[in-house]
Design a protein around this motif. Structure first.
Motif, PDB file in Angstrom:
ATOM      1  N   THR A  65       0.838  -1.206   0.000  1.00  0.00           N
ATOM      2  CA  THR A  65       0.000   0.000   0.000  1.00  0.00           C
ATOM      3  C   THR A  65       0.871   1.254   0.000  1.00  0.00           C
ATOM      4  N   GLY A  66       0.334   2.285  -0.581  1.00  0.00           N
ATOM      5  CA  GLY A  66       1.048   3.550  -0.613  1.00  0.00           C
ATOM      6  C   GLY A  66       0.104   4.697  -0.924  1.00  0.00           C
ATOM      7  N   LYS A  67       0.521   5.885  -0.567  1.00  0.00           N
ATOM      8  CA  LYS A  67      -0.255   7.083  -0.865  1.00  0.00           C
ATOM      9  C   LYS A  67       0.463   7.914  -1.928  1.00  0.00           C
ATOM     10  N   SER A  68      -0.329   8.664  -2.670  1.00  0.00           N
ATOM     11  CA  SER A  68       0.218   9.455  -3.783  1.00  0.00           C
ATOM     12  C   SER A  68       0.038  10.937  -3.523  1.00  0.00           C
ATOM     13  N   THR A  69       0.739  11.723  -4.295  1.00  0.00           N
ATOM     14  CA  THR A  69       0.600  13.181  -4.250  1.00  0.00           C
ATOM     15  C   THR A  69       0.287  13.688  -5.664  1.00  0.00           C
ATOM     16  N   ILE A  70      -0.404  14.811  -5.715  1.00  0.00           N
ATOM     17  CA  ILE A  70      -0.718  15.427  -7.015  1.00  0.00           C
ATOM     18  C   ILE A  70       0.485  16.254  -7.467  1.00  0.00           C
ATOM     19  N   ASN A  71       0.961  15.976  -8.675  1.00  0.00           N
ATOM     20  CA  ASN A  71       2.065  16.743  -9.240  1.00  0.00           C
ATOM     21  C   ASN A  71       1.574  17.897 -10.116  1.00  0.00           C
ATOM     22  N   SER A  72       0.594  17.611 -10.944  1.00  0.00           N
ATOM     23  CA  SER A  72       0.097  18.632 -11.861  1.00  0.00           C
ATOM     24  C   SER A  72      -1.336  18.325 -12.239  1.00  0.00           C
ATOM     25  N   VAL A  73      -2.030  19.367 -12.676  1.00  0.00           N
ATOM     26  CA  VAL A  73      -3.403  19.214 -13.156  1.00  0.00           C
ATOM     27  C   VAL A  73      -3.548  19.993 -14.461  1.00  0.00           C
ATOM     28  N   THR A  74      -4.319  19.437 -15.373  1.00  0.00           N
ATOM     29  CA  THR A  74      -4.685  20.130 -16.610  1.00  0.00           C
ATOM     30  C   THR A  74      -6.191  20.290 -16.607  1.00  0.00           C
TER      31      THR A  74
ATOM     32  N   GLY B 253     -13.973  19.504 -16.847  1.00  0.00           N
ATOM     33  CA  GLY B 253     -13.205  18.323 -16.473  1.00  0.00           C
ATOM     34  C   GLY B 253     -11.749  18.681 -16.223  1.00  0.00           C
ATOM     35  N   VAL B 254     -11.025  17.753 -15.590  1.00  0.00           N
ATOM     36  CA  VAL B 254      -9.619  17.982 -15.277  1.00  0.00           C
ATOM     37  C   VAL B 254      -8.875  16.655 -15.349  1.00  0.00           C
ATOM     38  N   GLN B 255      -7.675  16.697 -15.898  1.00  0.00           N
ATOM     39  CA  GLN B 255      -6.782  15.538 -15.828  1.00  0.00           C
ATOM     40  C   GLN B 255      -5.839  15.759 -14.656  1.00  0.00           C
ATOM     41  N   ILE B 256      -5.861  14.828 -13.699  1.00  0.00           N
ATOM     42  CA  ILE B 256      -5.030  14.914 -12.508  1.00  0.00           C
ATOM     43  C   ILE B 256      -3.880  13.923 -12.639  1.00  0.00           C
ATOM     44  N   ASN B 257      -2.649  14.423 -12.515  1.00  0.00           N
ATOM     45  CA  ASN B 257      -1.447  13.609 -12.642  1.00  0.00           C
ATOM     46  C   ASN B 257      -0.814  13.436 -11.264  1.00  0.00           C
ATOM     47  N   ARG B 258      -0.652  12.196 -10.847  1.00  0.00           N
ATOM     48  CA  ARG B 258      -0.171  11.889  -9.510  1.00  0.00           C
ATOM     49  C   ARG B 258       1.034  10.946  -9.594  1.00  0.00           C
ATOM     50  N   SER B 259       1.721  10.793  -8.458  1.00  0.00           N
ATOM     51  CA  SER B 259       2.832   9.838  -8.376  1.00  0.00           C
ATOM     52  C   SER B 259       2.929   9.298  -6.955  1.00  0.00           C
TER      53      SER B 259
ATOM     54  N   GLY C 249     -13.370  17.044  -4.179  1.00  0.00           N
ATOM     55  CA  GLY C 249     -13.300  16.459  -2.851  1.00  0.00           C
ATOM     56  C   GLY C 249     -11.896  16.428  -2.285  1.00  0.00           C
ATOM     57  N   GLU C 250     -10.943  17.046  -2.984  1.00  0.00           N
ATOM     58  CA  GLU C 250      -9.555  17.070  -2.536  1.00  0.00           C
ATOM     59  C   GLU C 250      -8.946  18.417  -2.897  1.00  0.00           C
ATOM     60  N   ASP C 251      -8.335  19.084  -1.931  1.00  0.00           N
ATOM     61  CA  ASP C 251      -7.661  20.351  -2.204  1.00  0.00           C
ATOM     62  C   ASP C 251      -6.395  20.100  -3.018  1.00  0.00           C
ATOM     63  N   TRP C 252      -6.163  20.949  -4.007  1.00  0.00           N
ATOM     64  CA  TRP C 252      -4.920  20.869  -4.780  1.00  0.00           C
ATOM     65  C   TRP C 252      -3.907  21.806  -4.118  1.00  0.00           C
ATOM     66  N   LYS C 253      -2.796  21.251  -3.707  1.00  0.00           N
ATOM     67  CA  LYS C 253      -1.780  22.037  -3.010  1.00  0.00           C
ATOM     68  C   LYS C 253      -0.441  21.926  -3.720  1.00  0.00           C
TER      69      LYS C 253
ATOM     70  N   GLU D 237      -3.325  24.668 -25.048  1.00  0.00           N
ATOM     71  CA  GLU D 237      -3.018  24.392 -23.652  1.00  0.00           C
ATOM     72  C   GLU D 237      -2.041  25.437 -23.138  1.00  0.00           C
ATOM     73  N   PHE D 238      -2.377  26.062 -22.006  1.00  0.00           N
ATOM     74  CA  PHE D 238      -1.537  27.098 -21.396  1.00  0.00           C
ATOM     75  C   PHE D 238      -0.944  26.544 -20.104  1.00  0.00           C
ATOM     76  N   SER D 239       0.368  26.372 -20.075  1.00  0.00           N
ATOM     77  CA  SER D 239       1.054  25.899 -18.869  1.00  0.00           C
ATOM     78  C   SER D 239       1.517  27.107 -18.071  1.00  0.00           C
ATOM     79  N   LEU D 240       0.950  27.290 -16.890  1.00  0.00           N
ATOM     80  CA  LEU D 240       1.242  28.467 -16.080  1.00  0.00           C
ATOM     81  C   LEU D 240       2.538  28.269 -15.297  1.00  0.00           C
ATOM     82  N   PRO D 241       3.352  29.313 -15.167  1.00  0.00           N
ATOM     83  CA  PRO D 241       4.595  29.195 -14.403  1.00  0.00           C
ATOM     84  C   PRO D 241       4.326  29.100 -12.906  1.00  0.00           C
ATOM     85  N   GLY D 242       5.225  28.442 -12.185  1.00  0.00           N
ATOM     86  CA  GLY D 242       5.081  28.330 -10.738  1.00  0.00           C
ATOM     87  C   GLY D 242       4.121  27.226 -10.342  1.00  0.00           C
ATOM     88  N   LYS D 243       3.776  27.205  -9.056  1.00  0.00           N
ATOM     89  CA  LYS D 243       2.849  26.211  -8.523  1.00  0.00           C
ATOM     90  C   LYS D 243       1.705  26.911  -7.793  1.00  0.00           C
ATOM     91  N   TYR D 244       0.579  26.197  -7.694  1.00  0.00           N
ATOM     92  CA  TYR D 244      -0.641  26.838  -7.223  1.00  0.00           C
ATOM     93  C   TYR D 244      -1.386  25.946  -6.240  1.00  0.00           C
TER      94      TYR D 244
END
Length: 548
Positions: free
Chosen positions: A40-49, A54-60, A271-275, A351-358
């Motif tokens: 078992t393991g937990k993941s974190t969100i790296n990026s979202v489009t 709708g949204v594509q959520i990319n995790r690892s 149902g999940e905050d993006w940090k 597709e617009f990739s924004l600089p930095g993290k949000y």
């Protein structure tokens, strides 16, 4: 220990009797939950489009694999995303045999009557919006068709006088009717959007209350040749996010170019905050029908042509505002500095990739982010149409605007850091030059007065001759020269027995197809000019016309 392939090969070779064959089939149908070593393991969100809907959520997740077959369970995921869209990859390109989604049922709130009722209402409301959008687009198409038919004048149409009168009557009645229907449809869509927001907010409240009780899990069957730490990356589509376009249009000085700040307003209820995530905004929609359209035979039928007028007028403000400062005919482009958004054109969308993290909480509220800063070189001039409005409007004109990858959206206008009003940018316009109204300038005044000595009627044999005229005065009260486009009009004939002749235009240029008369003026500070527009109408004695 057997590998995954060796295990099944061994079973196949040893199975020789019907009893053994049944035993093998039973083994092959066992759920992957009991095969392999569970990790078992937990993941974190790296990026979202984020898409329009709708949204594509990319995790690892980093997991410790053992030699052989491993069952990796990624836990603590927000339930409710599209499990058919899950995509998994291993950083070391290990063989992934199976991927399965399952729900951790502590409390299945999505099966509760309250949640299902909201979900059904939301789906119904989305369908209502789709239906009303089809109605609105059809009305706009009909309006554009009417406006595009503008070349019918006089007797060159080959139509009878009765047909021309009927078409003229149709034009006068149908176009206002269409505009009222378009307005009503637009308001209806706005109300539907409010209802969608309300329902999503209620669903998010239920989701938030059960956030610790209802989770999703992804089960991954992966084979490793050795014990190792491995990075598992995966993505999925969640329909509970969206974004819309908005703009801030700023003008610091009329000697400088326009600054158009492209913004995106993002909302999500996953149902999940993006940090601390990388954020990209895409203009496509992963939920659209993927089937290409098929063209059917087009049968042509006779129909009566319609009257129209020339389109292309600048967008107007709803509010009455004052514009200050001086004017320059053309402002040159200035280079922008600092971090910029990367715009990438994909196969079917931008597709617009924004600089930095949000950070974007799952609260259903709009969160605004800057997408791009565009410096728009343009030229400014005033437009005055005293027949319709005695105010004089400042208009910014931007050429070759399509290269900025803009989308339709609401626009806020600022002059010298002061908010002056709202506007709407329509990216569906087809002209090369974008005209944006910056509001009226009270430092330039106009008047339009009837020439009483020209308002008279004469009778000539079987004809009635009507003369009419107006005097237009425009004054520049500014401290600098002003370039002004002054517009008026003379009526157009809609009958073969009716003629309209221009008697006096004071040097104005007449468009014979539209009846619009234009004067390009340059007024010095304190200067005023007068222009006269006069015309004569000849109609049969027994006919009447109304002149405004």
């Amino acid at each position: 220990m057997f590998s995954f392939r060796e295990f099944y090969s061994f079973l196949f070779i040893k199975t020789t009797t019907m009893k053994h064959l049944f035993f093998l089939i039973a083994l092959l149908t066992i759920n992957i939950a009991i095969i392999g070593q569970e990790i078992t393991g937990k993941s974190t969100i790296n990026s979202v489009t984020v898409f329009r809907q709708g949204v594509q959520i990319n995790r690892s997740a980093t997991v410790k694999l053992k030699s052989g077959l491993n069952q990796v369970v990624i836990t603590d995921l927000p339930a409710g995303f599209n499990d058919q869209s899950i995509s998994v990859r291993s950083l070391s390109r290990l063989e992934i045999s199976a991927v399965q989604y399952r729900t951790d049922y502590t409390q299945d709130y999505e099966s509760s009557p309250a949640y299902l009722e909201l979900k059904n209402k939301l789906e119904t409301t989305f369908r209502l919006k789709e239906d009303e959008t089809v109605v609105l687009n059809s009305l706009k198409d009909e309006e554009n068709m009417i406006l595009a038919n503008k070349n019918i004048t006089g007797t060159n149409t080959g139509l009878t006088a009765e047909q021309l009168v009927k078409m003229s009557d149709f034009y006068r009645t149908r176009l206002p009717e269409l505009k009222n229907k378009i307005l009503a449809s637009t308001r209806k869509i706005t109300d539907i959007d409010k209802e969608i927001t309300r329902l999503q907010k209620q669903m998010n409240e239920i989701s938030s209350k059960n956030n610790q009780q209802y989770k999703g899990e992804i089960v991954i069957l992966v084979e490793s040749k050795k014990t190792m730490d491995e990075l598992i990356e995966f993505s999925y589509i969640d329909p509970r996010a969206s974004w819309v376009t908005s703009y801030d249009l700023r003008l610091e000085s009329l000697q400088k170019p326009l600054n158009l700040q492209y913004k995106g307003k993002v909302r999500q209820t996953t149902g999940e905050d993006w940090k601390d995530v990388q954020l990209a905004l895409a203009t496509g929609n992963p939920q659209f029908n993927m089937q290409f359209p098929v063209i059917n035979p087009w049968f042509l039928y006779y129909t009566a042509p319609l009257f129209g007028y020339e389109a292309g007028a600048p967008m107007m403000l709803d509010e009455v505002v004052q514009v200050r400062g001086s004017i320059n005919v053309r402002a040159e482009k200035e280079e922008a500095a600092g971090e910029v958004t990367v715009a990438k054109e994909n196969v079917t969308f931008m597709e617009f990739s924004l600089p930095g993290k949000y950070a974007i909480p799952s609260d259903g509220k709009e969160h605004e982010f800057k997408v791009q800063d565009n410096t728009l070189p343009g030229f400014y001039r005033y437009i005055a149409v005293p027949k319709l409005d005695n105010k004089v409007y400042l208009v910014a004109n931007v050429e070759d605007w399509s290269k900025y990858n803009l989308a339709s959206g609401n626009m806020k206008l600022f002059f010298e850091s002061t908010f002056i009003g709202n506007n709407y940018f329509d990216a569906n316009i087809v002209t090369d030059t974008l005209s944006i109204s910056l509001g009226p300038d009270i430092a330039i005044s106009t008047t339009r007065e009837k020439l009483k000595d020209l308002k008279k009627t004469r009778f000539l044999s079987n004809k009635k001759q009507i003369q009419s005229g107006w005097e237009i005065t425009i004054r520049n009260n500014k401290t600098v020269e002003a370039e002004i486009l002054l517009q008026d009009q003379i009526p157009l004939s809609t009958d073969g027995e009716m003629t309209v002749e221009a008697d006096e235009l004071s040097g104005g240029k007449l468009n014979k197809e539209t009846g619009v008369v234009e004067w390009n003026l340059k007024l010095k500070p304190g200067e005023s000019v007068k222009k006269v527009i006069a015309y004569t109408i000849k109609i049969p004695k027994d006919k009447q016309v109304v002149l405004n």
